[in-house]
Design an enzyme around this catalytic site. Structure first.
Site, PDB file in Angstrom:
ATOM      1  N   ASP A 299      10.623  -6.210   5.579  1.00  0.00           N
ATOM      2  CA  ASP A 299       9.928  -4.924   5.524  1.00  0.00           C
ATOM      3  C   ASP A 299      10.632  -4.013   4.522  1.00  0.00           C
ATOM      4  O   ASP A 299      11.805  -4.209   4.221  1.00  0.00           O
ATOM      5  CB  ASP A 299       9.916  -4.281   6.918  1.00  0.00           C
ATOM      6  CG  ASP A 299       8.809  -3.236   7.048  1.00  0.00           C
ATOM      7  OD1 ASP A 299       7.950  -3.153   6.139  1.00  0.00           O
ATOM      8  OD2 ASP A 299       8.790  -2.508   8.050  1.00  0.00           O
ATOM      9  N   GLU A 300       9.902  -3.053   4.010  1.00  0.00           N
ATOM     10  CA  GLU A 300      10.439  -2.127   2.991  1.00  0.00           C
ATOM     11  C   GLU A 300      10.969  -2.924   1.800  1.00  0.00           C
ATOM     12  O   GLU A 300      12.064  -2.661   1.291  1.00  0.00           O
ATOM     13  CB  GLU A 300      11.553  -1.240   3.577  1.00  0.00           C
ATOM     14  CG  GLU A 300      11.153  -0.472   4.838  1.00  0.00           C
ATOM     15  CD  GLU A 300      10.230   0.719   4.564  1.00  0.00           C
ATOM     16  OE1 GLU A 300      10.036   1.071   3.382  1.00  0.00           O
ATOM     17  OE2 GLU A 300       9.682   1.276   5.530  1.00  0.00           O
TER      18      GLU A 300
ATOM     19  N   CYS B 210      -8.693  14.997   1.382  1.00  0.00           N
ATOM     20  CA  CYS B 210     -10.161  15.061   1.438  1.00  0.00           C
ATOM     21  C   CYS B 210     -10.726  14.229   2.595  1.00  0.00           C
ATOM     22  O   CYS B 210     -11.845  14.464   3.042  1.00  0.00           O
ATOM     23  CB  CYS B 210     -10.777  14.618   0.114  1.00  0.00           C
ATOM     24  SG  CYS B 210     -10.536  12.869  -0.265  1.00  0.00           S
TER      25      CYS B 210
ATOM     26  N   CYS C 120      -7.275   9.279   2.612  1.00  0.00           N
ATOM     27  CA  CYS C 120      -6.645  10.405   1.918  1.00  0.00           C
ATOM     28  C   CYS C 120      -6.439  11.556   2.898  1.00  0.00           C
ATOM     29  O   CYS C 120      -7.357  11.953   3.617  1.00  0.00           O
ATOM     30  CB  CYS C 120      -7.531  10.854   0.759  1.00  0.00           C
ATOM     31  SG  CYS C 120      -6.926  12.354  -0.028  1.00  0.00           S
TER      32      CYS C 120
ATOM     33  N   GLN D 160      10.437  -2.860  -1.187  1.00  0.00           N
ATOM     34  CA  GLN D 160      10.736  -2.113  -2.424  1.00  0.00           C
ATOM     35  C   GLN D 160      12.192  -1.680  -2.518  1.00  0.00           C
ATOM     36  O   GLN D 160      12.689  -1.368  -3.587  1.00  0.00           O
ATOM     37  CB  GLN D 160       9.812  -0.892  -2.553  1.00  0.00           C
ATOM     38  CG  GLN D 160      10.155   0.298  -1.669  1.00  0.00           C
ATOM     39  CD  GLN D 160       9.671   0.175  -0.221  1.00  0.00           C
ATOM     40  OE1 GLN D 160       9.031  -0.804   0.136  1.00  0.00           O
ATOM     41  NE2 GLN D 160       9.968   1.162   0.605  1.00  0.00           N
TER      42      GLN D 160
ATOM     43  N   CYS E 182      -7.151  13.670  -5.451  1.00  0.00           N
ATOM     44  CA  CYS E 182      -6.377  14.708  -4.759  1.00  0.00           C
ATOM     45  C   CYS E 182      -4.927  14.698  -5.233  1.00  0.00           C
ATOM     46  O   CYS E 182      -4.290  15.744  -5.331  1.00  0.00           O
ATOM     47  CB  CYS E 182      -6.454  14.512  -3.243  1.00  0.00           C
ATOM     48  SG  CYS E 182      -8.117  14.793  -2.578  1.00  0.00           S
TER      49      CYS E 182
ATOM     50  N   CYS F 176      -5.701  10.215  -2.221  1.00  0.00           N
ATOM     51  CA  CYS F 176      -6.499   9.464  -3.187  1.00  0.00           C
ATOM     52  C   CYS F 176      -6.112   9.948  -4.585  1.00  0.00           C
ATOM     53  O   CYS F 176      -5.450  10.973  -4.759  1.00  0.00           O
ATOM     54  CB  CYS F 176      -7.990   9.630  -2.911  1.00  0.00           C
ATOM     55  SG  CYS F 176      -8.659  11.229  -3.378  1.00  0.00           S
TER      56      CYS F 176
ATOM     57  N   GLY G 220       0.848  -1.184   0.000  1.00  0.00           N
ATOM     58  CA  GLY G 220       0.000   0.000   0.000  1.00  0.00           C
ATOM     59  C   GLY G 220       0.881   1.231   0.000  1.00  0.00           C
ATOM     60  O   GLY G 220       2.100   1.124  -0.120  1.00  0.00           O
TER      61      GLY G 220
ATOM     62  N   SER H  12      -0.025   3.635   5.311  1.00  0.00           N
ATOM     63  CA  SER H  12      -1.219   2.811   5.141  1.00  0.00           C
ATOM     64  C   SER H  12      -1.283   1.715   6.203  1.00  0.00           C
ATOM     65  O   SER H  12      -2.267   0.984   6.271  1.00  0.00           O
ATOM     66  CB  SER H  12      -1.220   2.179   3.747  1.00  0.00           C
ATOM     67  OG  SER H  12      -0.047   1.402   3.567  1.00  0.00           O
TER      68      SER H  12
HETATM   69 ZN   LIG Z   1      -8.625  12.752  -1.549  1.00  0.00          ZN
END
Ligand SMILES: [Zn+2]
Length: 194
Positions: free
Chosen positions: A88-89, A148, A145, A91, A179, A176, A10, A14
């Site tokens: 973890d991590e 928003c 998000c 990436q 946004c 999101c 995510g 997150s």
């Molecule tokens: Zn948003």
């Protein structure tokens, strides 16, 4: 018996590492032995906290910062008696992470991988995409998000003015898609720049 690969992914904030830690704690409580690996350059406070909290679990948990995220260290350091290998991590690990994870599954390990799915420009991050293909199970977790507050975040929007793919820090906002596009187009930037 063959093992299992589970990816938890995510955007920033997150709750990936939190979920990974929860699964590790659960494994320990069932009496399994776990080793946790993370790139040394991206050490997260959360694992240090966990180390302190779980240090009483008589040697069933060990944490390993991996130099330069070189995946071969994981292969070299996993012990035969270990049941659960948490990474973890994900990436930030070197490309050979894919082969290393496959090898661990063949050895019967439960391999839990947390990591960012996309970088701040929405590109697949490192080998996370390949790891998701390899996985028996993929879980995508989301923050709300930050702009928003209505939708699940999808992108880690970078607030810092650095442009390399790897920028370790907390200068990100989970946004999101709507946004994120507004922010990238320079609209509503007052929300994101102090
Ligand atoms: Zn948003």
């Amino acid at each position: 018996m063959a093992g299992l690969v589970k990816v938890i992914t995510g955007e920033m904030f997150s709750g990936k590492s939190r979920e990974l830690a929860r699964l590790v704690r659960e494994s320990l409580s069932m009496g399994f032995r776990a080793q946790v690996f993370y790139p040394a350059h991206a050490v997260r406070g959360s694992w240090r906290d966990i180390d302190q909290r779980l240090s009483g679990v008589d040697g069933h948990l060990s944490l390993h910062p991996v130099p330069d995220g070189q995946a071969q260290y994981i292969a070299a350091w996993v012990r035969s008696e270990t049941d659960v290998v948490a990474i973890d991590e994900g990436q930030f690990f070197s490309d050979d992470i894919v082969g290393v994870v496959r090898g661990l599954r063949r050895q019967g390990k439960l391999v839990l991988i947390g990591g960012l799915d996309q970088d701040y420009l929405e590109n697949p991050f490192g080998r996370m995409g390949d790891l998701m293909c390899l996985a028996n199970e993929v879980v995508k977790v989301h923050a709300f998000c930050a702009a928003c507050g209505q939708a699940d975040a999808a992108v880690s929007h970078r607030v810092a003015r650095e442009s390399g793919q790897v920028w370790v820090g907390d200068d990100y906002l989970p946004l999101c898609e709507d946004c994120y596009l507004m922010a990238r187009n320079g609209q509503a930037m007052s929300l994101f720049v102090d």
